[in-house]
Write an enzyme that holds these catalytic residues in place. Structure first.
Site, PDB file in Angstrom:
ATOM      1  N   LYS B  80     -11.458  -4.942 -11.723  1.00 53.71           N
ATOM      2  CA  LYS B  80     -10.186  -4.260 -11.404  1.00 53.71           C
ATOM      3  C   LYS B  80      -9.154  -4.588 -12.486  1.00 53.71           C
ATOM      4  O   LYS B  80      -9.050  -5.736 -12.935  1.00 53.71           O
ATOM      5  CB  LYS B  80      -9.698  -4.720 -10.026  1.00 53.71           C
ATOM      6  CG  LYS B  80      -8.494  -3.943  -9.484  1.00 53.71           C
ATOM      7  CD  LYS B  80      -8.162  -4.424  -8.063  1.00 53.71           C
ATOM      8  CE  LYS B  80      -6.944  -3.714  -7.477  1.00 53.71           C
ATOM      9  NZ  LYS B  80      -6.603  -4.216  -6.129  1.00 53.71           N
ATOM     10  N   SER B 155      -5.666  -0.608  -2.793  1.00 49.24           N
ATOM     11  CA  SER B 155      -5.378  -0.283  -4.178  1.00 49.24           C
ATOM     12  C   SER B 155      -6.623  -0.353  -5.059  1.00 49.24           C
ATOM     13  O   SER B 155      -6.629   0.165  -6.162  1.00 49.24           O
ATOM     14  CB  SER B 155      -4.326  -1.247  -4.722  1.00 49.24           C
ATOM     15  OG  SER B 155      -4.839  -2.577  -4.747  1.00 49.24           O
ATOM     16  N   SER B 179      -6.856  -4.371   0.226  1.00 48.14           N
ATOM     17  CA  SER B 179      -7.214  -3.547  -0.941  1.00 48.14           C
ATOM     18  C   SER B 179      -8.659  -3.672  -1.410  1.00 48.14           C
ATOM     19  O   SER B 179      -9.083  -2.956  -2.307  1.00 48.14           O
ATOM     20  CB  SER B 179      -6.286  -3.862  -2.108  1.00 48.14           C
ATOM     21  OG  SER B 179      -4.993  -3.394  -1.821  1.00 48.14           O
TER      22      SER B 179
END
Lengths: 502, 499
Positions: B80, B155, B179
């Site tokens: 990420k 997210s 997330s």
């Protein structure tokens, strides 16, 4: 409003006290001399090429995290104990949020409502009177970077063409020591302020936790001052004079602000709450930025750091490492040395206490040590504009010279010449005596000849002595001393004269 | 090719060990897959073909030399874009950090590099991890590989979509309010939020420091356990990191996969089932609870009354912390700098123009909320109250775990919703994390495991399991058992992107 208050007349210091009572508080920032920074492993040494002692953490790069320096916590605890304070069983760091280009994260990691040290005090002596200064708290925080504003007339950020930022200093551990408002000092307020900072400095020096160099900024003092009408219990509006960087300036800043406040109050105007800058050259202050009690730093506990919870065992262990408090030590040494109050105060003011202590430890008497350091060497240091300790003469050398005097190898006069040589860097005591030919003439044969010459030259004086007037020997002694270039042992010369004229 | 990318990380590890494939071969296979489908999915912000293949070649060389290798050595991974990586941009999905290449690696990145996992690239995310749909990325949304007009969750939508689309067998995500778990649920993948502090946060660009946690995103529970054990453990650079070793997770997953849950007490959270939850989600959840019972678990209902305030507390604590964290983005040292027109502007004017241009609406909204919540006069009413609720939630968990070993709830109130559906309604977006937020407030671990697909829209539904702090192993045991009982949910032929 600022302009108007700045233009107000200054009131003569003595007059200030006829109408007002001063209250003041001091915030002293001390840089700790730890090897590494407060929250990372970067070296905390002074100087260095700009931005060479930095890492993601002290640069506040995205993702970087702080870790508390245990040595800094230890220093904070020792300082707290030395200031008679309580050590929190549990405390936290907080974020103090505000914007400034020298602050990498745009918040400062500090302590807010949970300082590591609270409720301490320091007794300071001014002109024989003791004042107790209450210390509200001492907390840990990190220093900011250093900005240099290029262009513009004032050297301040406004009007500058550009600014350079050096983050080497960012993250260096600081302790901020905050007093409660100090009232009741009256005319002595400036002296009490100065004496407090001096006493604090002495304690920190003794603890070995900081260089406490005010000129280099490793110790900085903010002076808060307010006046209230005489007899009133209410504190007046205060101003905060920032970063005062010498003991003398602390006293001068206090005096100036007292006079300035009184002028404004006399004119029926209100004091504007603000920070002030102190100007070393003129001894005056000028307006900084407005500061209200409602400055909103949006403090909240720093979520990246676990709470600091020093064990009671550790605290007691650290208490055991504290040196003798300076005031106690002074009293002890004064008694041991037999100095008068005035003598001791002079010694302390001249920064000679430790030097004398070491000289005595090296074998000299306290009286002799004081004589050399306070008379001969202090004058020499003054002439050269250096501190006594920086003169280049060691306590061991002073003791060595005194031993030679005691052994009659040197006279006081010759000893002075040895010190001259030491200050001039001419070598060791022995080398100087040798090179300058300073050893006392104690050979009876050589002295005897000089005595005979003196008697022969002054028959009238010799007759007086033969007639029983021993006091007349002085004239003959003087002649012998002159003949030997001052290297004769005057006591022995006198004995020889009296023997020969008996 | 497509055979290789459909293997789990554990299978790839075995294939590498058996000499059936090489790291270069399987890394190339994933890069080819990214080339083929990522134009549609947009899971990646940066793909590091050269770097990944070089790391793969180094892994193959180590294997040839007979060096002792980590089980996952040579298995590629996606990271990420909120984790710092040397040599690779780290943007956090924001224009503010466009092109920023960090000079240091996050500790978890160092760990996966040291273990020899080639890094395929950095995955898309909501800007600074703020959002539940990955639509707040400044670089455009990620699409759900199951159905391209649907969101992949947020997210960490990029990481979940990359794993769901078979572009990567493993990914790292971060979970501040769900997330990792919520994107896992809506993409049919497994997502784990480890115990707070058990995985280093050093190098994770903080959203809300007291809530953030790095964790694995994979296609199986066992793969998550393998990755979780690799990234977990104490880090001297993170003072909130726990000193308890992170072990026993792989063993727990293998034990769970045998399908025996006798002696395990499972609590269904009363407050996280029923009203507000889509019927198709509840149907799959109820089926999962039945399966747990069949496996021998004792299922009871437990009540956690404070959970109803979790959302409110979260949306005070999170903005408070992030308003302070984001203050460093002032255009002075790195990242975007916008200089307004006209003569020499002040530092403030540059900062204002840069932040105006660099931060998206959601980021600005939360900065304003947080600044307000922390400001003097409001601190006690908002931030202070939120912290009290947090304490109550921790108490609720404690009481619940006195009765049961793990707690269960649906992970997300609905299946993946259409792109744009909640973009103009922040509150509706926030509701996506209703079930996941309490674990972040309490620091407890959580996992989302696929529970099947919705009877209504054929999209995946996730079940969330929660365990007490440091009892992550329980999640792997129960999660693996449930996974085995539910059977395969995600397969390449079910994806719209595969066509």
């Amino acid at each position: 409003m600022t302009a108007a208050t700045d233009a107000a007349d200054l009131v003569d210091f003595d007059e200030v006290l006829e109408r007002y009572d001063p209250a003041f508080g001091l915030e002293v920032h001390v840089e700790l001399n730890t090897n590494t920074k407060m929250f990372c492993g970067c070296p905390a040494t002074f100087g260095g090429e700009p931005n060479t002692q930095v890492c993601p953490t002290c640069l506040g790069l995205p993702g970087a995290m702080p870790v508390v320096n245990a040595k800094a916590v230890e220093s904070a605890i020792r300082i707290g104990l030395a200031l008679n304070g309580s050590i929190a069983e549990w405390c936290r760091f907080a974020r103090k949020n505000y914007f400034y280009p020298d602050m990498p994260k745009n918040f400062q990691t500090s302590q807010y409502d949970e300082p590591i040290v609270y409720d301490g005090y320091l007794d300071v002596e001014v002109e024989g009177e003791t004042f107790r200064v209450d210390i509200e708290r001492a907390h840990m925080e990190e220093d900011t970077g250093k900005t240099t504003h290029i262009g513009g007339a004032t050297g301040r950020i406004h009007g500058a063409d550009y600014s350079l930022v050096d983050y080497n200093r960012a993250g260096i551990p600081l302790i901020e020591i905050v007093t409660r408002p100090i009232t009741g000092a009256g005319a002595k307020a400036p002296l009490v302020a100065r004496a407090y900072v001096a006493a604090l400095r002495e304690i920190l020096l003794g603890l070995g936790v900081s260089d406490v160099r005010m000129d280099q900024g490793s110790m900085r003092c903010d002076v808060n001052l307010s006046l209230s009408p005489k007899g009133s219990d209410d504190l007046g509006t205060r101003t905060e004079t920032k970063n005062v960087n010498s003991l003398r300036s602390v006293e001068r800043a206090m005096r100036f602000e007292m006079s300035r406040h009184a002028g404004i109050l006399d004119a029926g105007e209100a004091i504007f709450q603000e920070t002030r800058h102190f100007h070393e050259d003129t001894g005056t202050t000028s307006a900084g930025r407005p500061k209200s009690d409602a400055d909103d730093y949006r403090y909240f506990p720093e979520p990246d750091l676990v709470p600091v919870a020093p064990s009671r065992e550790w605290v007691e262990e650290l208490r055991g490492t504290l040196p003798e408090p300076p005031a106690v030590k002074r009293a002890r040494l004064q008694a041991a040395w037999g100095y008068s109050d005035l003598e001791m105060r002079d010694v302390w003011a001249a920064g000679a206490m430790v030097l004398i202590e070491e000289t005595v430890a090296a074998g000299a008497s306290a009286q002799a040590a004081r004589k050399w350091w306070m008379a001969e060497l202090s004058r020499s240091a003054n002439d050269r504009g250096v501190e006594l300790a920086e003169l280049g003469v060691t306590p061991a050398q002073v003791a060595e010279v005194q031993k030679l005097v005691d052994a009659k190898t040197l006279t006081d006069k010759l000893a002075r010449q040895v010190f001259e040589g030491l200050v001039a860097g001419e070598g060791t005591v022995a080398e100087i005596i040798d090179a300058r030919g300073l050893a006392v003439v104690s050979d009876d044969g050589e002295l005897g000849a000089a005595v005979d010459d003196a008697i022969a030259a002054q028959p009238a004086v010799a007759d007086k002595i033969r007639g029983g007037n021993q006091a007349a020997a002085g004239a003959l002694i003087g002649a012998v001393m002159k003949a030997t270039g001052g290297k004769a042992d005057a006591k022995r010369v006198r004995e020889l004269i009296l023997e020969k004229l008996a | 090719m497509s055979e290789l990318i459909q293997k789990t990380a554990a299978e790839l590890s075995e294939a590498l060990a058996a000499g059936e494939t090489t790291s270069v071969e399987l890394t190339q296979a994933h890069i080819d897959r990214i080339s083929a489908v990522d134009g549609d999915v947009h899971a990646f912000l940066h793909v590091d073909t050269e770097g990944a293949l070089a790391q793969a070649a180094a892994s193959d060389a180590r294997r040839a030399d007979g060096e002792l290798l980590h089980a996952l050595d040579g298995v590629p991974i996606a990271v990420k874009d909120v984790l710092t990586t040397t040599g690779l941009p780290t943007t956090c999905g924001s224009k503010m950090l466009e092109g920023w290449i960090p000079p240091y690696d996050a500790t978890v990145v160092t760990k996966i590099k040291n273990a020899g996992l080639p890094i395929l690239g950095k995955t898309n995310m909501d800007e600074f991890a703020m959002g539940s749909s990955t639509e707040h990325s400044a670089y455009g949304p990620t699409r759900n590989p199951w159905k391209l007009d649907r969101i992949p969750g947020g997210s960490g939508g990029g990481s979940a979509a990359a794993v769901a689309a078979f572009e990567a067998p493993l990914a790292l995500g971060t979970d501040t309010g769900g997330s990792i778990r919520q994107p896992g649920a809506v993409t049919g993948t497994v997502g784990v939020k480890p115990t707070y502090g058990s995985v280093s946060r050093y190098g994770l660009v903080a959203l809300a420091n007291s809530l953030d946690q790095v964790g694995p995103v994979t296609r199986t529970v066992l793969d998550s356990a393998l990755l979780h054990e690799l990234i977990g453990g104490h880090d001297p650079l993170d003072s909130t990191s726990t000193t308890t070793p992170v072990t026993g997770l792989v063993d727990a997953a293998r034990q769970g996969a045998t399908g025996d849950l006798k002696g395990v007490k499972v609590g269904v959270i009363k407050e996280l089932a029923g009203e507000g939850w889509a019927p198709d989600v509840m149907a799959k959840f109820d089926e999962s609870v039945d399966l747990l019972t069949k496996l021998g678990a004792e299922v009871v209902e437990v009540s956690t009354p404070s959970f109803e305030h979790a959302m409110a507390a979260y949306y005070l604590i999170l903005p408070a912390e992030c308003s302070s964290n984001l203050a460093k983005f002032d255009a002075m040292r790195y990242g975007l700098r916008v200089t307004p027109d006209g003569k020499t502007p002040s530092a403030e004017a540059v900062m204002k123009a840069s932040r105006d241009a660099g931060f998206g609406d959601e980021v600005k909204r939360r900065i304003i909320l947080g600044t307000y919540a922390l400001s003097s006069g409001y601190y006690d009413a908002y931030y202070g109250q939120a912290q009290k609720i947090r304490t109550l939630i921790i108490e609720d968990f404690k009481k619940a775990f006195e009765q049961v070993d793990v707690l269960v709830s649906p992970t997300s109130p609905s299946t993946a919703f259409p792109l744009g559906a909640k973009l103009d309604d922040p509150l509706a977006m926030y509701m996506q994390d209703l079930a996941t937020i309490p674990a972040n407030l309490a620091g407890t671990p959580g996992i989302s495991v696929p529970a099947g697909v919705s009877d209504d829209d054929g999209l995946p539904v996730g079940v969330q399991l929660l365990a007490p702090v440091l009892e992550d192993a329980r999640l792997y045991r129960v999660g693996a058992a449930l996974e085995a009982a539910v059977g395969s949910v995600l397969s390449i032929d079910k994806l719209e992107v595969a066509r």
